[in-house]
Write a protein that holds these residues in place. Sequence first.
Motif, PDB file in Angstrom:
ATOM      1  N   LEU A  87       0.984  -1.176  -0.037  1.00  0.00           N
ATOM      2  CA  LEU A  87      -0.155   0.088  -0.058  1.00  0.00           C
ATOM      3  C   LEU A  87       0.910   1.296   0.165  1.00  0.00           C
ATOM      4  CD1 LEU A  87      -2.771  -1.433   2.483  1.00  0.00           C
ATOM      5  CD2 LEU A  87      -2.890  -0.672  -0.064  1.00  0.00           C
ATOM      6  N   GLN A  88       2.088   1.217   0.567  1.00  0.00           N
ATOM      7  CA  GLN A  88       2.770   2.452   0.448  1.00  0.00           C
ATOM      8  C   GLN A  88       3.365   2.589  -0.622  1.00  0.00           C
ATOM      9  OE1 GLN A  88       6.181   2.004   3.344  1.00  0.00           O
ATOM     10  NE2 GLN A  88       6.846   4.355   3.074  1.00  0.00           N
ATOM     11  N   ARG A  89       3.710   1.509  -1.477  1.00  0.00           N
ATOM     12  CA  ARG A  89       4.326   1.697  -2.790  1.00  0.00           C
ATOM     13  C   ARG A  89       2.885   2.100  -3.879  1.00  0.00           C
ATOM     14  NH1 ARG A  89       6.700  -3.227  -1.310  1.00  0.00           N
ATOM     15  NH2 ARG A  89       5.115  -4.179  -1.999  1.00  0.00           N
ATOM     16  N   GLN A  90       1.730   1.944  -3.349  1.00  0.00           N
ATOM     17  CA  GLN A  90       0.509   1.998  -4.481  1.00  0.00           C
ATOM     18  C   GLN A  90       0.253   3.579  -4.031  1.00  0.00           C
ATOM     19  OE1 GLN A  90      -2.207  -0.887  -3.711  1.00  0.00           O
ATOM     20  NE2 GLN A  90      -1.335  -2.431  -4.871  1.00  0.00           N
ATOM     21  N   LEU A  91       0.072   3.943  -2.953  1.00  0.00           N
ATOM     22  CA  LEU A  91      -0.543   5.263  -2.615  1.00  0.00           C
ATOM     23  C   LEU A  91       0.460   6.331  -2.179  1.00  0.00           C
ATOM     24  CD1 LEU A  91      -3.418   4.016  -0.356  1.00  0.00           C
ATOM     25  CD2 LEU A  91      -3.509   4.725  -2.599  1.00  0.00           C
TER      26      LEU A  91
ATOM     27  N   GLY B 256       4.881   4.476  -6.404  1.00  0.00           N
ATOM     28  CA  GLY B 256       5.995   3.535  -6.217  1.00  0.00           C
ATOM     29  C   GLY B 256       6.251   2.127  -6.961  1.00  0.00           C
ATOM     30  N   THR B 257       5.144   1.830  -7.317  1.00  0.00           N
ATOM     31  CA  THR B 257       5.051   0.401  -7.998  1.00  0.00           C
ATOM     32  C   THR B 257       5.614   0.389  -9.404  1.00  0.00           C
ATOM     33  OG1 THR B 257       3.259  -0.320  -6.499  1.00  0.00           O
ATOM     34  CG2 THR B 257       3.650  -1.625  -8.466  1.00  0.00           C
ATOM     35  N   THR B 258       4.875   1.401 -10.013  1.00  0.00           N
ATOM     36  CA  THR B 258       5.542   1.705 -11.412  1.00  0.00           C
ATOM     37  C   THR B 258       5.565   3.195 -11.499  1.00  0.00           C
ATOM     38  OG1 THR B 258       3.131   1.648 -12.117  1.00  0.00           O
ATOM     39  CG2 THR B 258       4.301  -0.268 -12.785  1.00  0.00           C
ATOM     40  N   PRO B 259       6.841   3.652 -11.117  1.00  0.00           N
ATOM     41  CA  PRO B 259       6.911   5.008 -11.052  1.00  0.00           C
ATOM     42  C   PRO B 259       6.993   5.810 -12.313  1.00  0.00           C
ATOM     43  CG  PRO B 259       8.788   3.659  -9.918  1.00  0.00           C
ATOM     44  CD  PRO B 259       8.148   2.916 -10.629  1.00  0.00           C
ATOM     45  N   PRO B 260       6.682   6.920 -12.543  1.00  0.00           N
ATOM     46  CA  PRO B 260       6.260   7.702 -13.724  1.00  0.00           C
ATOM     47  C   PRO B 260       7.420   7.495 -14.746  1.00  0.00           C
ATOM     48  CG  PRO B 260       5.801   9.154 -11.686  1.00  0.00           C
ATOM     49  CD  PRO B 260       6.454   7.866 -11.218  1.00  0.00           C
ATOM     50  N   ASP B 261       8.790   7.586 -14.377  1.00  0.00           N
ATOM     51  CA  ASP B 261       9.806   7.468 -15.351  1.00  0.00           C
ATOM     52  C   ASP B 261       9.812   6.113 -15.951  1.00  0.00           C
ATOM     53  OD1 ASP B 261      10.675   9.890 -14.610  1.00  0.00           O
ATOM     54  OD2 ASP B 261      12.407   9.423 -13.589  1.00  0.00           O
TER      55      ASP B 261
END
Length: 259
Positions: A148-152, A209-214
């Motif tokens: 959840l931390q990675r997702q949100l 944080g799961t699939t970062p924008p870059d």
Amino acid sequence: MHVFLPDLRLNARLHGPEGAPALVLSHALGTDLTIWDDLLPLLPGLRILTYDHRGHGASDVPKGPYAMGAMIRDAERLMEHFALKDAVFLGVSLGGLVAQGLAIKRLDLVRALVLSNTAARIGAPSLWQARAEEVRTQGLAAYAPGALQRQLGPKWRDHPARDRLETLLTGTSTEGWCAAAQAIAGADFTLTTPTLRLPTLVIAGTNDGTTPPDLVRETAEMIPGARFTLLRGTGHLPMVENPKAYAETLRTFLQEIGH
């Protein structure tokens, strides 16, 4: 409703008027078709198919590991079952991998893509193998806080979507989650996605944080003519976090391509 295929049952729902332009929505790992519920009323005039991946929601949970090819074939068979052609296929995360594979395989079914919070390759196989082992030994409830931390994003504990997403994640079959994670581990479209030549919208979230924008942008740059949109203040699942902004982005794209 359950669609009975020769080897498993998949839970699927059709929304909107019969004969309208088709849109298929394919969800993320550890969720189910309900992540689209807030989006559906914001997309009138479309024939929308939502479904649960194998191992998720109310679909069957075959013994793993799953192959990405099998998950792509599941989507293909559902579209054939409901006679959906020339559809826009929207996939988020795991669903975005399915979308890429299906577009490569069946251009008669897919006329345009929306790749949301996904990439041509999501993490190394060793990462997913380690996560699957963690879930097998400790369970999804123990895995959930980090996910959840990675997702949100950094304020995940107080995020209004936290409880809903945590319930979805911890309610997922452990076998189904691990088996689908192994499908992600084996999925690499870095050579085939650049061959796509169809209208494509690629969406990223600033807090993802799961699939970062870059990473998401790199995938957009692989596809000639793809549109890239960054949704500010959202994470990995913007259709849950900010459905209005997500729907507006999607409607603009659909209007541009005449769908």
